[in-house]
Enzyme design. Sequence first.
Site, PDB file in Angstrom:
ATOM      1  N   LYS A   1      22.869  10.266  94.596  1.00 22.41           N
ATOM      2  CA  LYS A   1      23.454  10.717  95.880  1.00 22.41           C
ATOM      3  C   LYS A   1      24.285  12.000  95.768  1.00 22.41           C
ATOM      4  O   LYS A   1      25.085  12.309  96.636  1.00 22.41           O
ATOM      5  CB  LYS A   1      24.324   9.611  96.537  1.00 22.41           C
ATOM      6  CG  LYS A   1      23.597   8.334  96.801  1.00 22.41           C
ATOM      7  CD  LYS A   1      22.421   8.535  97.720  1.00 22.41           C
ATOM      8  CE  LYS A   1      21.163   8.137  97.032  1.00 22.41           C
ATOM      9  NZ  LYS A   1      19.967   8.718  97.655  1.00 22.41           N
TER      10      LYS A   1
ATOM     11  N   THR B   1      20.261  15.148  94.050  1.00 21.80           N
ATOM     12  CA  THR B   1      19.128  15.101  93.118  1.00 21.80           C
ATOM     13  C   THR B   1      17.830  15.585  93.776  1.00 21.80           C
ATOM     14  O   THR B   1      17.117  16.431  93.218  1.00 21.80           O
ATOM     15  CB  THR B   1      18.915  13.646  92.635  1.00 21.80           C
ATOM     16  OG1 THR B   1      20.182  13.057  92.372  1.00 21.80           O
ATOM     17  CG2 THR B   1      18.024  13.598  91.413  1.00 21.80           C
ATOM     18  N   THR B   2      17.532  15.047  94.953  1.00 19.88           N
ATOM     19  CA  THR B   2      16.274  15.358  95.638  1.00 19.88           C
ATOM     20  C   THR B   2      16.189  16.857  95.937  1.00 19.88           C
ATOM     21  O   THR B   2      15.145  17.501  95.726  1.00 19.88           O
ATOM     22  CB  THR B   2      16.197  14.559  96.963  1.00 19.88           C
ATOM     23  OG1 THR B   2      16.526  13.195  96.688  1.00 19.88           O
ATOM     24  CG2 THR B   2      14.833  14.657  97.590  1.00 19.88           C
TER      25      THR B   2
ATOM     26  N   HIS C   1      19.289   9.711  85.693  1.00 17.46           N
ATOM     27  CA  HIS C   1      20.627   9.391  86.198  1.00 17.46           C
ATOM     28  C   HIS C   1      21.562   8.966  85.060  1.00 17.46           C
ATOM     29  O   HIS C   1      22.713   8.624  85.303  1.00 17.46           O
ATOM     30  CB  HIS C   1      20.548   8.261  87.224  1.00 17.46           C
ATOM     31  CG  HIS C   1      20.043   8.682  88.575  1.00 17.46           C
ATOM     32  ND1 HIS C   1      20.387   9.884  89.164  1.00 17.46           N
ATOM     33  CD2 HIS C   1      19.242   8.055  89.473  1.00 17.46           C
ATOM     34  CE1 HIS C   1      19.810   9.971  90.353  1.00 17.46           C
ATOM     35  NE2 HIS C   1      19.102   8.887  90.558  1.00 17.46           N
TER      36      HIS C   1
ATOM     37  N   TYR D   1      27.193  20.378  94.377  1.00 18.71           N
ATOM     38  CA  TYR D   1      26.517  20.325  95.687  1.00 18.71           C
ATOM     39  C   TYR D   1      27.185  21.292  96.660  1.00 18.71           C
ATOM     40  O   TYR D   1      26.504  22.003  97.415  1.00 18.71           O
ATOM     41  CB  TYR D   1      26.609  18.886  96.206  1.00 18.71           C
ATOM     42  CG  TYR D   1      25.898  18.621  97.510  1.00 18.71           C
ATOM     43  CD1 TYR D   1      24.578  18.168  97.529  1.00 18.71           C
ATOM     44  CD2 TYR D   1      26.549  18.780  98.740  1.00 18.71           C
ATOM     45  CE1 TYR D   1      23.923  17.891  98.720  1.00 18.71           C
ATOM     46  CE2 TYR D   1      25.902  18.505  99.934  1.00 18.71           C
ATOM     47  CZ  TYR D   1      24.590  18.069  99.922  1.00 18.71           C
ATOM     48  OH  TYR D   1      23.945  17.807 101.109  1.00 18.71           O
TER      49      TYR D   1
ATOM     50  N   ARG E   1      19.538  12.219 104.752  1.00 17.96           N
ATOM     51  CA  ARG E   1      20.375  11.596 105.775  1.00 17.96           C
ATOM     52  C   ARG E   1      20.994  12.694 106.636  1.00 17.96           C
ATOM     53  O   ARG E   1      20.509  13.013 107.701  1.00 17.96           O
ATOM     54  CB  ARG E   1      21.443  10.690 105.135  1.00 17.96           C
ATOM     55  CG  ARG E   1      22.213   9.846 106.145  1.00 17.96           C
ATOM     56  CD  ARG E   1      23.315   9.052 105.468  1.00 17.96           C
ATOM     57  NE  ARG E   1      24.347   9.899 104.894  1.00 17.96           N
ATOM     58  CZ  ARG E   1      25.424  10.309 105.542  1.00 17.96           C
ATOM     59  NH1 ARG E   1      25.646   9.954 106.797  1.00 17.96           N
ATOM     60  NH2 ARG E   1      26.315  11.083 104.937  1.00 17.96           N
TER      61      ARG E   1
HETATM   62  P1  A3P Z   1      24.004  12.505 102.570  1.00 18.73           P
HETATM   63  O1  A3P Z   1      23.834  11.014 102.505  1.00 18.73           O
HETATM   64  O2  A3P Z   1      25.452  12.911 102.477  1.00 18.73           O
HETATM   65  O3  A3P Z   1      23.323  13.136 103.726  1.00 18.73           O
HETATM   66  P2  A3P Z   1      20.170  12.260  96.089  1.00 18.73           P
HETATM   67  O4  A3P Z   1      19.006  13.154  96.300  1.00 18.73           O
HETATM   68  O5  A3P Z   1      20.913  12.535  94.814  1.00 18.73           O
HETATM   69  O6  A3P Z   1      19.829  10.837  96.289  1.00 18.73           O
HETATM   70  O7  A3P Z   1      21.239  12.652  97.202  1.00 18.73           O
HETATM   71  C1  A3P Z   1      21.004  12.384  98.562  1.00 18.73           C
HETATM   72  C2  A3P Z   1      21.953  13.227  99.380  1.00 18.73           C
HETATM   73  O8  A3P Z   1      21.486  14.590  99.381  1.00 18.73           O
HETATM   74  C3  A3P Z   1      21.994  12.793 100.833  1.00 18.73           C
HETATM   75  O9  A3P Z   1      23.327  13.114 101.259  1.00 18.73           O
HETATM   76  C4  A3P Z   1      20.922  13.678 101.432  1.00 18.73           C
HETATM   77  O10 A3P Z   1      20.992  13.816 102.824  1.00 18.73           O
HETATM   78  C5  A3P Z   1      21.206  14.994 100.714  1.00 18.73           C
HETATM   79  N1  A3P Z   1      20.056  15.922 100.714  1.00 18.73           N
HETATM   80  C6  A3P Z   1      18.754  15.619 100.520  1.00 18.73           C
HETATM   81  N2  A3P Z   1      17.997  16.725 100.592  1.00 18.73           N
HETATM   82  C7  A3P Z   1      18.831  17.756 100.849  1.00 18.73           C
HETATM   83  C8  A3P Z   1      18.640  19.164 101.049  1.00 18.73           C
HETATM   84  N3  A3P Z   1      17.431  19.700 101.012  1.00 18.73           N
HETATM   85  N4  A3P Z   1      19.737  19.911 101.277  1.00 18.73           N
HETATM   86  C9  A3P Z   1      20.958  19.356 101.324  1.00 18.73           C
HETATM   87  N5  A3P Z   1      21.209  18.047 101.144  1.00 18.73           N
HETATM   88  C10 A3P Z   1      20.153  17.241 100.909  1.00 18.73           C
END
Ligand code: A3P
Length: 325
Positions: free
Chosen positions: A69, A72-73, A133, A221, A291
């Site tokens: 969170k 990563t994505t 992770h 981030y 999200r």
């Molecule tokens: P939020 O829940 O605050 O929106 P991970 O990829 O590590 O699981 O993290 C997920 C978080 O990164 C979520 O945060 C998600 O919305 C956000 N996220 C995913 N893709 C993103 C992007 N392209 N740019 C910015 N934030 C992104």
Amino acid sequence: SGAIEMAYYKKYREILPTLPVGKAWMIAEHLVQYQGFWLSPNLALKAVIWIQDEFKVQPTDIFLASFPKTGTTWLKALIFATINRTHCDFSTHPLLTRSPHECFPFLEAYVHESHETISGLDALPPPRLLATHFPHTLLPNSMITSGCKFIYICRDPKDVLVSTWLFSNKLRPKELPPLSLQEAFELFCQGISHFGPYWDHVLGYWKWSLENPEKILFLKYEDLKKDPSAVVKRLAEFLGVHFSLEEEGKGVAQEITRLCSFESLSNLEVNKTKTYKFKSDLVLYNNIFFRKGQTGDSKNHLTNEMIQHLDKTTQEKLAGSGLTF
Ligand code: A3P
């Protein structure tokens, strides 16, 4: 089943019952504490023992390490697009039809339980892009000393908590009551969350990056949100594939940033409606990884007391490290 059990799997079954147990967030099974960190037995403990005992690193490997969170994505997409930019056209880009998790898999997804399932890792062409992770101290020495590179991303703990809490409730089995924010807050502060304690995870990679800046690039981030193209350029330099003058002129870094933005990725059909199979027993909708994608959203959920407590904890834990949020 007749399969020859692998040594790491035997070790996993022996170690599991000896470990301290903590409350799970999203799946029915409990977390266990292994070498100072809280892991899900089936998904993480098994994988880390396999990585420690069996994984063969290559000096060309590129690892993305993160606490869940923290972005990563997003960073998977940015690194993938940066590395592959000379042979991927932006109009037919793989990221338009495949989830970032498909383009940039988790190392832990390759764990296999018998000699009869061959790890797909050997088939990946170099440089292999692999995410993990796991905290720095759980990685085998071969990964620390090899020529491979690491990119780490972290995020304000308050936003990590809220993002994790909302994500976990989406994945909790329907027969369990939702995890309350108060409960999530208390567990997170005690360090009992997947791959927690969060602060120890961040500090491990932070200190490593200070000692070995050519080996590990440490990102936040919040910095990515402020100026993603600047971070993409740092990323490219770090990986030895810096943007040429011609690419600078064409704005290629900006194009990568646009392709990988929250608005762009979250509105693609693949990320809105499709699933991705992380492992045979873990299939998730791609949309749960998108999200809000903003900094500071935690203030819309946490109480003032929670915010003060988390900020104080962060200050205390990071004191003297040079790292702040
Ligand atoms: P939020 O829940 O605050 O929106 P991970 O990829 O590590 O699981 O993290 C997920 C978080 O990164 C979520 O945060 C998600 O919305 C956000 N996220 C995913 N893709 C993103 C992007 N392209 N740019 C910015 N934030 C992104």
